[in-house]
Write a protein that holds these residues in place. Structure first.
Motif, PDB file in Angstrom:
ATOM      1  N   GLU A 163     133.151  19.993 -33.630  1.00 56.80           N
ATOM      2  CA  GLU A 163     134.435  19.308 -33.714  1.00 56.80           C
ATOM      3  C   GLU A 163     135.358  19.538 -32.525  1.00 56.80           C
ATOM      4  O   GLU A 163     136.449  18.945 -32.481  1.00 56.80           O
ATOM      5  N   SER A 164     134.994  20.386 -31.585  1.00 55.34           N
ATOM      6  CA  SER A 164     135.879  20.657 -30.453  1.00 55.34           C
ATOM      7  C   SER A 164     135.107  20.633 -29.144  1.00 55.34           C
ATOM      8  O   SER A 164     133.873  20.594 -29.137  1.00 55.34           O
ATOM      9  N   GLU A 165     135.865  20.657 -28.056  1.00 57.37           N
ATOM     10  CA  GLU A 165     135.274  20.729 -26.720  1.00 57.37           C
ATOM     11  C   GLU A 165     135.386  22.136 -26.150  1.00 57.37           C
ATOM     12  O   GLU A 165     135.217  22.331 -24.943  1.00 57.37           O
ATOM     13  N   ALA A 166     135.664  23.112 -27.001  1.00 55.71           N
ATOM     14  CA  ALA A 166     135.840  24.481 -26.524  1.00 55.71           C
ATOM     15  C   ALA A 166     134.588  24.958 -25.793  1.00 55.71           C
ATOM     16  O   ALA A 166     133.469  24.753 -26.275  1.00 55.71           O
ATOM     17  N   PRO A 167     134.746  25.594 -24.621  1.00 57.10           N
ATOM     18  CA  PRO A 167     133.568  26.118 -23.913  1.00 57.10           C
ATOM     19  C   PRO A 167     132.909  27.227 -24.715  1.00 57.10           C
ATOM     20  O   PRO A 167     133.534  27.847 -25.590  1.00 57.10           O
TER      21      PRO A 167
ATOM     22  N   ALA B 193     132.483  31.928 -28.414  1.00 59.71           N
ATOM     23  CA  ALA B 193     131.994  33.300 -28.592  1.00 59.71           C
ATOM     24  C   ALA B 193     133.151  34.240 -28.909  1.00 59.71           C
ATOM     25  O   ALA B 193     133.064  35.066 -29.838  1.00 59.71           O
ATOM     26  N   ALA B 194     134.243  34.126 -28.156  1.00 57.30           N
ATOM     27  CA  ALA B 194     135.391  35.021 -28.367  1.00 57.30           C
ATOM     28  C   ALA B 194     136.014  34.810 -29.740  1.00 57.30           C
ATOM     29  O   ALA B 194     136.425  35.765 -30.401  1.00 57.30           O
ATOM     30  N   ARG B 195     136.077  33.554 -30.204  1.00 57.42           N
ATOM     31  CA  ARG B 195     136.722  33.258 -31.485  1.00 57.42           C
ATOM     32  C   ARG B 195     135.856  33.650 -32.673  1.00 57.42           C
ATOM     33  O   ARG B 195     136.319  33.624 -33.819  1.00 57.42           O
ATOM     34  N   THR B 196     134.611  34.008 -32.423  1.00 58.57           N
ATOM     35  CA  THR B 196     133.716  34.407 -33.513  1.00 58.57           C
ATOM     36  C   THR B 196     133.214  35.848 -33.368  1.00 58.57           C
ATOM     37  O   THR B 196     132.234  36.235 -34.001  1.00 58.57           O
ATOM     38  N   GLY B 197     133.914  36.631 -32.524  1.00 55.43           N
ATOM     39  CA  GLY B 197     133.649  38.066 -32.492  1.00 55.43           C
ATOM     40  C   GLY B 197     132.561  38.532 -31.558  1.00 55.43           C
ATOM     41  O   GLY B 197     132.073  39.660 -31.714  1.00 55.43           O
ATOM     42  N   TYR B 198     132.171  37.712 -30.589  1.00 58.42           N
ATOM     43  CA  TYR B 198     131.125  38.117 -29.650  1.00 58.42           C
ATOM     44  C   TYR B 198     131.716  38.331 -28.262  1.00 58.42           C
ATOM     45  O   TYR B 198     132.484  37.507 -27.760  1.00 58.42           O
ATOM     46  N   GLY B 199     131.342  39.455 -27.655  1.00 57.83           N
ATOM     47  CA  GLY B 199     131.928  39.849 -26.382  1.00 57.83           C
ATOM     48  C   GLY B 199     131.409  39.082 -25.192  1.00 57.83           C
ATOM     49  O   GLY B 199     132.013  39.125 -24.118  1.00 57.83           O
TER      50      GLY B 199
END
Length: 313
Positions: A270-274, A279-285
């Motif tokens: 649903e988004s164009e987020a890179p 990764a950052a928004r789902t807890g991955y470094g």
């Protein structure tokens, strides 16, 4: 954090499809399986929902009356008829009237009339949220005699708009149908007696598990551990893990991973987020760690999943 809304949004893959079905006895309509979940709302009259021959014995013929709502969790094929013994026709193509937001199907003879709103919600059944997976195959919610007042009000509004379309109906009807799914599931969840409620019906009202679920949904990127969630719940680590697993159906860290991947898949669709942002928004470094976890869960790389989702749409 509204977990029910988020759980459904994570499964949505398209807009609901709906049809006004008008039957006059004798009538019967054979409806094939659908992708997602099916629903019926009896606006006027009575009818029967009859399972197909391959259905489990417990899904016997179900009598429906005015205001009744039925939700078919897996989109199972079935028959709608004025009586269980009435032969069923195959599903007819719906007709569309200019300005109407839904199609219509007319079937049967010249006897008593039954009017229904029938349709399906496009839900990803390949990865259903456990809240939906734990529902009965068929959810039957009568709305007469004061039962489920909010759902009953939504049914009355739908009936009024469909019986007498006016200015704005083309926008109101789809919005009501979209909201109907939340009303159906809330009515079922809240209708389970507290003393006998199990699974997610109990989890959402549990004083220890509900706050932990809300925390995971509110901030899936946080570095949650069983211990930190147990502290929030006010229980020991072991007691919390047992209680969470019993009600939710999987251990806390397994559900955390599930929700992180579900959130990631929704962001990709649903988004164009890179990928670094997903990764950052789902807890991955790192993008690498996220891509590895996502491929393990979905069987394909995040970029490929995004492309396939866009092409399918």
């Amino acid at each position: 954090m509204d977990i029910l809304t988020e759980a459904l949004a994570s499964m949505r893959t398209g807009q609901p499809r709906s049809v006004r079905t008008e039957g006059r006895a004798p009538w019967g309509l054979r409806l094939p399986p659908v992708a997602g979940a099916g629903f019926h709302v009896v606006l006027h009259g009575t009818c029967w929902l009859v399972p197909l021959d391959d259905a489990p014995p417990h899904l016997g013929p179900l009598a429906l009356g005015p205001g009744d709502v039925v939700f078919l969790r897996d989109g199972r094929g079935h028959v709608l008829a004025d009586h269980p013994s009435t032969p069923a026709e195959v599903e007819r193509p719906e007709q569309f009237t200019a300005g109407s937001p839904i199609g219509t199907v007319t079937v049967g003879g010249d006897g008593p009339r039954t009017s229904l709103l029938c349709g399906n919600y496009h839900l990803d059944q390949g990865r259903p949220h456990p809240l939906v997976r734990q529902l009965p195959e068929v959810v039957h919610l009568p709305t007469g005699d004061g039962h489920h007042p909010e759902l009953s009000a939504a049914v009355r509004l739908l009936g009024a708009e469909l019986d007498r379309p006016r200015i704005g109906s083309a926008g109101i009807v789809p919005a009501l149908i979209d909201s109907l799914l939340l009303y159906i599931l809330r009515a079922w969840l809240e209708g389970q007696p507290p003393a006998t409620a199990t699974g997610w019906a109990a989890a959402l009202g549990d004083s220890a598990v509900a706050p932990a679920l809300a925390a995971i949904h509110a901030d899936p990127a946080a570095r949650w551990t069983v211990e930190s969630l147990a502290t929030r719940a006010g229980l020991s680590r072991a007691a919390f893990a047992r209680r969470f697993t019993t009600l939710v159906g999987e251990p806390p860290m397994a559900y955390l991973t599930r929700w992180r991947m579900t959130t990631a898949a929704r962001l990709l669709r649903e988004s164009e987020a890179p990928l670094t942002a997903v990764a950052a928004r789902t807890g991955y470094g790192s993008e690498y760690a996220f891509a590895k976890a996502f491929k393990r869960e979905y069987g394909r790389a995040p970029g490929g999943y995004r492309r396939e989702s866009r092409n399918a749409a």
